[in-house]
Design a protein around this motif. Sequence first.
Motif, PDB file in Angstrom:
ATOM      1  N   GLN A 211      -8.125 -22.323  11.833  1.00 12.05           N
ATOM      2  CA  GLN A 211      -8.691 -21.012  11.500  1.00 12.05           C
ATOM      3  C   GLN A 211      -7.632 -20.069  10.949  1.00 12.05           C
ATOM      4  N   THR A 212      -6.520 -19.943  11.650  1.00 12.51           N
ATOM      5  CA  THR A 212      -5.488 -19.007  11.208  1.00 12.51           C
ATOM      6  C   THR A 212      -4.799 -19.484   9.933  1.00 12.51           C
ATOM      7  N   ALA A 213      -4.682 -20.809   9.752  1.00  9.27           N
ATOM      8  CA  ALA A 213      -4.104 -21.328   8.511  1.00  9.27           C
ATOM      9  C   ALA A 213      -4.993 -20.986   7.314  1.00  9.27           C
ATOM     10  N   ARG A 214      -6.295 -21.067   7.500  1.00 11.07           N
ATOM     11  CA  ARG A 214      -7.221 -20.697   6.422  1.00 11.07           C
ATOM     12  C   ARG A 214      -7.110 -19.213   6.095  1.00 11.07           C
ATOM     13  N   TRP A 215      -7.016 -18.394   7.125  1.00  8.19           N
ATOM     14  CA  TRP A 215      -6.834 -16.968   6.874  1.00  8.19           C
ATOM     15  C   TRP A 215      -5.563 -16.733   6.066  1.00  8.19           C
ATOM     16  N   SER A 216      -4.516 -17.447   6.425  1.00  7.40           N
ATOM     17  CA  SER A 216      -3.236 -17.247   5.748  1.00  7.40           C
ATOM     18  C   SER A 216      -3.294 -17.649   4.289  1.00  7.40           C
ATOM     19  N   ALA A 217      -3.946 -18.806   3.979  1.00  9.33           N
ATOM     20  CA  ALA A 217      -3.993 -19.233   2.581  1.00  9.33           C
ATOM     21  C   ALA A 217      -4.883 -18.346   1.737  1.00  9.33           C
ATOM     22  N   ALA A 218      -5.756 -17.578   2.353  1.00 10.22           N
ATOM     23  CA  ALA A 218      -6.604 -16.639   1.607  1.00 10.22           C
ATOM     24  C   ALA A 218      -5.937 -15.283   1.418  1.00 10.22           C
ATOM     25  N   SER A 219      -4.791 -15.090   2.034  1.00  8.50           N
ATOM     26  CA  SER A 219      -4.103 -13.803   1.947  1.00  8.50           C
ATOM     27  C   SER A 219      -3.335 -13.679   0.634  1.00  8.50           C
ATOM     28  N   ASP A 220      -3.220 -12.460   0.174  1.00  8.98           N
ATOM     29  CA  ASP A 220      -2.509 -12.179  -1.072  1.00  8.98           C
ATOM     30  C   ASP A 220      -0.996 -12.242  -0.826  1.00  8.98           C
ATOM     31  N   PRO A 221      -0.278 -13.153  -1.497  1.00  5.61           N
ATOM     32  CA  PRO A 221       1.153 -13.322  -1.227  1.00  5.61           C
ATOM     33  C   PRO A 221       1.963 -12.041  -1.395  1.00  5.61           C
ATOM     34  N   ALA A 222       1.659 -11.257  -2.426  1.00  9.74           N
ATOM     35  CA  ALA A 222       2.435 -10.039  -2.660  1.00  9.74           C
ATOM     36  C   ALA A 222       2.241  -9.032  -1.533  1.00  9.74           C
ATOM     37  N   THR A 223       1.020  -8.961  -1.005  1.00  9.48           N
ATOM     38  CA  THR A 223       0.753  -8.030   0.089  1.00  9.48           C
ATOM     39  C   THR A 223       1.470  -8.469   1.357  1.00  9.48           C
ATOM     40  N   VAL A 224       1.401  -9.757   1.668  1.00 10.87           N
ATOM     41  CA  VAL A 224       2.078 -10.282   2.850  1.00 10.87           C
ATOM     42  C   VAL A 224       3.585 -10.088   2.722  1.00 10.87           C
ATOM     43  N   ALA A 225       4.116 -10.361   1.539  1.00 17.23           N
ATOM     44  CA  ALA A 225       5.554 -10.206   1.315  1.00 17.23           C
ATOM     45  C   ALA A 225       5.998  -8.762   1.514  1.00 17.23           C
ATOM     46  N   GLN A 226       5.215  -7.823   1.010  1.00 18.28           N
ATOM     47  CA  GLN A 226       5.574  -6.414   1.164  1.00 18.28           C
ATOM     48  C   GLN A 226       5.454  -5.977   2.618  1.00 18.28           C
ATOM     49  N   ALA A 227       4.445  -6.478   3.312  1.00 19.49           N
ATOM     50  CA  ALA A 227       4.298  -6.138   4.728  1.00 19.49           C
ATOM     51  C   ALA A 227       5.518  -6.604   5.516  1.00 19.49           C
ATOM     52  N   MET A 228       5.994  -7.808   5.227  1.00 20.38           N
ATOM     53  CA  MET A 228       7.179  -8.295   5.906  1.00 20.38           C
ATOM     54  C   MET A 228       8.404  -7.466   5.543  1.00 20.38           C
ATOM     55  N   TYR A 229       8.526  -7.109   4.279  1.00 21.57           N
ATOM     56  CA  TYR A 229       9.641  -6.257   3.859  1.00 21.57           C
ATOM     57  C   TYR A 229       9.617  -4.933   4.627  1.00 21.57           C
ATOM     58  N   ASP A 230       8.443  -4.338   4.721  1.00 17.91           N
ATOM     59  CA  ASP A 230       8.316  -3.067   5.433  1.00 17.91           C
ATOM     60  C   ASP A 230       8.679  -3.217   6.912  1.00 17.91           C
TER      61      ASP A 230
END
Length: 316
Positions: A211-230
């Motif tokens: 379930q969580t892997a599917r959520w992750s692959a549907a996530s926008d990479p740029a948004t996730v990357a920026q969230a981690m940067y923040d």
Amino acid sequence: MNLTACLRPICLALLLAASTTAETAVAATPAVAAAASAATDNPATHPSFTVRVVGKGRPMLLIPGLTCPGAVWDETVARYQRQYQCHIISLAGFGGNAAPASTDKLLQNVRDQLLAYIKTQKLSKPVVVGHSLGGFMGLWLSATQPEAVGPLVIVDSLPFLAAVQNPVQTVEGARPMAEGMRKQMTAGQMTMAAARQMSATMMQDTARITQTARWSAASDPATVAQAMYDLFTTDLRQDIARVQQPVLVLGAWAAYKAYGSTKESTRAIFEQQYARLPQHRIEMSEAGRHFLMYDDTQWFFQQTDAFLQQHYVAKK
């Protein structure tokens, strides 16, 4: 024991939570969907997230972690919806939700729009329950406007993620690492196999991992990357001194045994990062991994029930 060695596995788990990527969002459970008292509100007023409102009673704000939609809280909502009005947040760009128009000041925008949502909806000091990034956001909300929110339940999160490998780390010192990570994560999505492998480090149930892997692959990479940067460039360790609410911090350590961590050494890390938080209690799960609401569900509910009963008695 070397403090850096103790800190590293926590950082790894949170990094994996950010890096796993997904294919499709998983629907809410039938019980929760059937009980929904309101659908998503108007996203135009807060483009960084959408909200689903379920139940009646005193307000409860539930904020998910990286790449997860609000459905990660389905079982929690099912438990509390008869006593609380649950405001379930889904961040833009996570778990199949449309990405935000801009990632500039991403988490700051989420913070400000959540505070505006609390005000416009006239939510009286809602209890905030947050996992991972959601826990960090709960701390940030309270440190920014202490009078806006009620008690906090923080699920396996820290005030400054970059400091898990170096407790004297500064924002400026972490910035080059954060920038490199952002570039790498923006480059593309991971395969489902890799996402599953990473999810398996953060929970034990096979269905949950999928379930969580599917959520992750549907996530926008740029948004996730920026969230981690923040996350890596925002240090709340001093700011949390302004928090006026009682706070329950729930931590995980069992997944880090292979790195030499113990319950005591991991707890010490949490205590160090939360040292300036005025009213807090730290509890460590015996067996749960990063997704404590999945891995150690009864313990999670027991701890949360007792905390809410003491600090936020629900209206019948």
